[in-house]
Design a protein around this motif. Structure first.
Motif, mmCIF file in Angstrom:
data_model
loop_
_atom_site.group_PDB
_atom_site.id
_atom_site.type_symbol
_atom_site.label_atom_id
_atom_site.label_comp_id
_atom_site.label_asym_id
_atom_site.label_seq_id
_atom_site.Cartn_x
_atom_site.Cartn_y
_atom_site.Cartn_z
ATOM 1 N N VAL A 108 0.835 -1.207 0.000
ATOM 2 C CA VAL A 108 0.000 0.000 0.000
ATOM 3 C C VAL A 108 0.869 1.257 0.000
ATOM 4 O O VAL A 108 0.626 2.202 -0.763
ATOM 5 C CB VAL A 108 -0.937 -0.013 1.234
ATOM 6 N N LEU A 109 1.885 1.251 0.823
ATOM 7 C CA LEU A 109 2.762 2.420 0.885
ATOM 8 C C LEU A 109 3.497 2.640 -0.424
ATOM 9 O O LEU A 109 3.677 3.788 -0.869
ATOM 10 C CB LEU A 109 3.766 2.251 2.021
ATOM 11 N N ASP A 110 3.900 1.536 -1.098
ATOM 12 C CA ASP A 110 4.567 1.676 -2.400
ATOM 13 C C ASP A 110 3.628 2.286 -3.437
ATOM 14 O O ASP A 110 4.025 3.139 -4.243
ATOM 15 C CB ASP A 110 5.059 0.317 -2.885
ATOM 16 N N GLY A 111 2.317 1.820 -3.427
ATOM 17 C CA GLY A 111 1.351 2.394 -4.365
ATOM 18 C C GLY A 111 1.107 3.872 -4.113
ATOM 19 O O GLY A 111 1.080 4.684 -5.047
ATOM 20 N N VAL A 112 0.929 4.216 -2.834
ATOM 21 C CA VAL A 112 0.717 5.628 -2.496
ATOM 22 C C VAL A 112 1.930 6.462 -2.867
ATOM 23 O O VAL A 112 1.811 7.570 -3.401
ATOM 24 C CB VAL A 112 0.402 5.759 -0.986
ATOM 25 N N TYR A 113 3.095 5.906 -2.640
ATOM 26 C CA TYR A 113 4.329 6.632 -2.962
ATOM 27 C C TYR A 113 4.457 6.853 -4.465
ATOM 28 O O TYR A 113 4.829 7.940 -4.932
ATOM 29 C CB TYR A 113 5.528 5.842 -2.439
ATOM 30 N N SER A 114 4.136 5.799 -5.270
ATOM 31 C CA SER A 114 4.204 5.941 -6.731
ATOM 32 C C SER A 114 3.196 6.971 -7.229
ATOM 33 O O SER A 114 3.498 7.798 -8.106
ATOM 34 C CB SER A 114 3.946 4.588 -7.391
ATOM 35 N N LEU A 115 1.949 6.914 -6.677
ATOM 36 C CA LEU A 115 0.925 7.877 -7.083
ATOM 37 C C LEU A 115 1.365 9.297 -6.726
ATOM 38 O O LEU A 115 1.222 10.234 -7.527
ATOM 39 C CB LEU A 115 -0.398 7.536 -6.391
ATOM 40 N N TRP A 116 1.893 9.461 -5.570
ATOM 41 C CA TRP A 116 2.343 10.795 -5.148
ATOM 42 C C TRP A 116 3.480 11.303 -6.046
ATOM 43 O O TRP A 116 3.488 12.460 -6.444
ATOM 44 C CB TRP A 116 2.803 10.715 -3.704
ATOM 45 N N ASN A 117 4.408 10.399 -6.388
ATOM 46 C CA ASN A 117 5.494 10.807 -7.285
ATOM 47 C C ASN A 117 4.962 11.227 -8.651
ATOM 48 O O ASN A 117 5.437 12.192 -9.258
ATOM 49 C CB ASN A 117 6.491 9.661 -7.461
ATOM 50 N N GLY A 118 3.910 10.497 -9.181
ATOM 51 C CA GLY A 118 3.320 10.863 -10.473
ATOM 52 C C GLY A 118 2.655 12.227 -10.432
ATOM 53 O O GLY A 118 2.822 13.048 -11.356
ATOM 54 N N VAL A 119 1.873 12.476 -9.376
ATOM 55 C CA VAL A 119 1.196 13.776 -9.262
ATOM 56 C C VAL A 119 2.218 14.902 -9.146
ATOM 57 O O VAL A 119 2.091 15.951 -9.782
ATOM 58 C CB VAL A 119 0.248 13.757 -8.030
ATOM 59 N N VAL A 120 3.234 14.687 -8.330
ATOM 60 C CA VAL A 120 4.252 15.717 -8.166
ATOM 61 C C VAL A 120 4.976 15.983 -9.477
ATOM 62 O O VAL A 120 5.232 17.135 -9.844
ATOM 63 C CB VAL A 120 5.252 15.290 -7.067
ATOM 64 N N SER A 121 5.303 14.919 -10.239
ATOM 65 C CA SER A 121 5.990 15.096 -11.519
ATOM 66 C C SER A 121 5.113 15.847 -12.518
ATOM 67 O O SER A 121 5.592 16.726 -13.259
ATOM 68 C CB SER A 121 6.382 13.726 -12.090
ATOM 69 N N TYR A 122 3.785 15.520 -12.545
ATOM 70 C CA TYR A 122 2.873 16.187 -13.470
ATOM 71 C C TYR A 122 2.754 17.671 -13.138
ATOM 72 O O TYR A 122 2.848 18.541 -14.017
ATOM 73 C CB TYR A 122 1.501 15.508 -13.391
#
Length: 479
Positions: free
Chosen positions: A355-369
């Motif tokens: 779960v933490l890996d998924g949240v971390y990946s999603l957060w990285n995508g939003v931040v990059s966008y």
């Protein structure tokens, strides 16, 4: 055998789930500094709270075997405690005093106690951090052993005669201390510990400001802490003041720790001090009281007590298999509970990690966008300003080139016209200067001719007057 294999599988599973679990004990032993000598402490945990930089931990080894553990003060040149396990006493051997070379010379290749006479001159700084025999000679003090040789079997007795196990004691005090400790251990402590190999002893000394030859500290207090690490565990402390050789006070280990350094913890979990058997402790204290009063322990026991002890012994033999079976069942149950706990912990860890890996990946995508959009929006005004600036600079360049070309075209005829207009001015203005130069030249020529003629006439006159003076008589007159 089947139970042993299941236990082994459980242990391997725990090690695979928790890699650090298998390493924690080894790290603890290294940090404690005693390593192989941890067997002389209950639960293999050395006392805690002795943290001064001059406290040196020694695993006392002799003939490559660990014999007992010592905490040595290089400042006071005496041991603060020696920890050992009670064994059947043997006849005392001849004293041959030993030293620890590595305390004074860490680079020395000796890693166990050796005879002091064998290393004199070969160990650097010998006696710099530990006491030597010469420190006691002629001082009036004896080398009193904290771990008495009389409480050790023959193989261990020789190891006790090391100067890192000795403190300065007067001859009478050394005798009474070893006599009292020997009687207390053999008659009061050992008989009331159901497992003799689980009787752990720590004998120590509290340094004073009095020093032998200004080097070795004379103890202010001697103490002994005992721990019976058995199913019916108990612990006890004894204290003897140097000022009163006949004193021998009993107290709890907690009370003893308060007399030592702040934060000292001698035994793990207080060695069952909170859950000790009241009956056994009363028997131990009664035995200690009899020894303190000079009575022979056990002389007042009647036959009824002996018979009762025999009955309890027989009952214990009969009940032992059932107790062992109960202990086995409890152990298996505890291991199963631990295994379930570890399994649930692993599942929770894996799910939480996913779960933490998924949240971390999603957060990285939003931040990059958001970062990319922000960079584009920020770059639009910058690019527009750069284009306008380039256009303005280009226009200025064109104006500069036109002006420069116009200047180059107009510079040639303008110069010719100016030179042509200035020619008459320079020509007419030059005529007076030329006439002046001509007049100056003619006047100079005429003046030169006059000067030459006068000079020539003057020369002829001089020649003529000279000839006349030479050839005309002096008495004749003539003009």
């Amino acid at each position: 055998r089947e139970w042993t294999m299941k236990t082994l599988i459980l242990v391997l599973l725990c090690i695979s789930v928790f890699p650090g679990f298998s390493q924690g004990r080894v790290v603890g032993e290294d940090e404690a500094g005693f390593a192989e000598c941890n067997v002389f402490f209950p639960g293999q945990v050395p006392p805690e709270g002795f943290t001064e930089p001059f406290h040196v931990k020694i695993c006392q080894q002799y003939n490559r075997e660990p014999r007992f553990a010592t905490l040595y003060s290089t400042k006071d040149k005496i041991p603060l405690y020696s920890a050992f396990k009670y064994t059947k006493a043997a006849q005392s051997e001849e004293e041959s005093w030993l030293v620890e070379p590595q305390i004074d010379d860490p680079e020395n290749d000796q890693h166990e106690m050796v005879l002091e006479a064998d290393v004199v001159g070969t160990v650097a700084n010998l006696g710099g951090n530990q006491a030597l025999t010469s420190d006691y000679v002629g001082s009036g003090y004896e080398r009193g052993l904290l771990n008495p040789s009389l409480l050790n079997e023959e193989d261990f007795q020789m190891a006790t005669y090391t100067l890192t196990n000795a403190v300065p004691l007067s001859p009478s005090l050394s005798k009474t201390w070893h006599r009292d400790i020997g009687r207390v251990v053999e008659q009061a402590l050992a008989p009331h510990c159901s497992k003799k190999d689980h009787l752990y002893l720590v004998a120590g000394a509290i340094p004073s400001t009095v020093r032998v030859k200004g080097k070795v500290s004379v103890p202010d207090t001697l103490w002994l802490a005992a721990c019976c690490d058995a199913p019916e565990g108990w612990s006890l402390g004894l204290v003897k003041k140097i000022s009163d050789e006949n004193s021998l006070a009993d107290l709890t280990v907690g009370e003893l720790e308060k007399q030592l350094l702040a934060g000292v913890d001698l035994f793990k979990d207080s060695c069952g001090e909170d859950n000790k058997s009241k009956e056994r402790m009363e028997a131990v204290l009664q035995a200690v009281s009899q020894i303190r009063s000079g009575e022979q322990v056990g002389t007042s026991d009647n036959q009824k007590a002996k018979d009762s002890g025999l009955v309890r012994k027989v009952a214990g033999i009969i009940a032992t298999p059932f107790i062992k079976l109960l202990e086995l069942l409890i152990y298996v149950f505890v291991e199963l509970v631990k295994f379930m706990f570890y399994f649930l912990w692993l599942v929770t860890k894996r799910v939480g990690s996913t779960v933490l890996d998924g949240v971390y990946s999603l957060w990285n995508g939003v931040v990059s966008y958001l970062k990319a959009i922000s960079m584009v929006l920020i770059s639009i005004p910058y690019d527009l300003g750069r284009v306008i600036t380039n256009i303005f600079l280009g226009f200025l360049g064109i104006i500069q080139d036109v002006a420069f070309l116009t200047y180059r075209i107009l510079r040639i005829p303008m110069g010719f016209v100016l030179h042509l207009a200035a020619f008459p001015y320079y020509s007419i203005c030059a005529i007076p200067s030329v006439l002046k130069d001509m007049a100056t030249g003619i006047g100079g020529t005429f003046s030169l001719a006059i000067d030459a003629t006068a000079t020539l006439l003057h020369g002829f006159y001089y020649v003529a007057s000279h000839i006349a003076k030479r050839f005309v008589p002096k008495d004749s007159s003539g003009d």
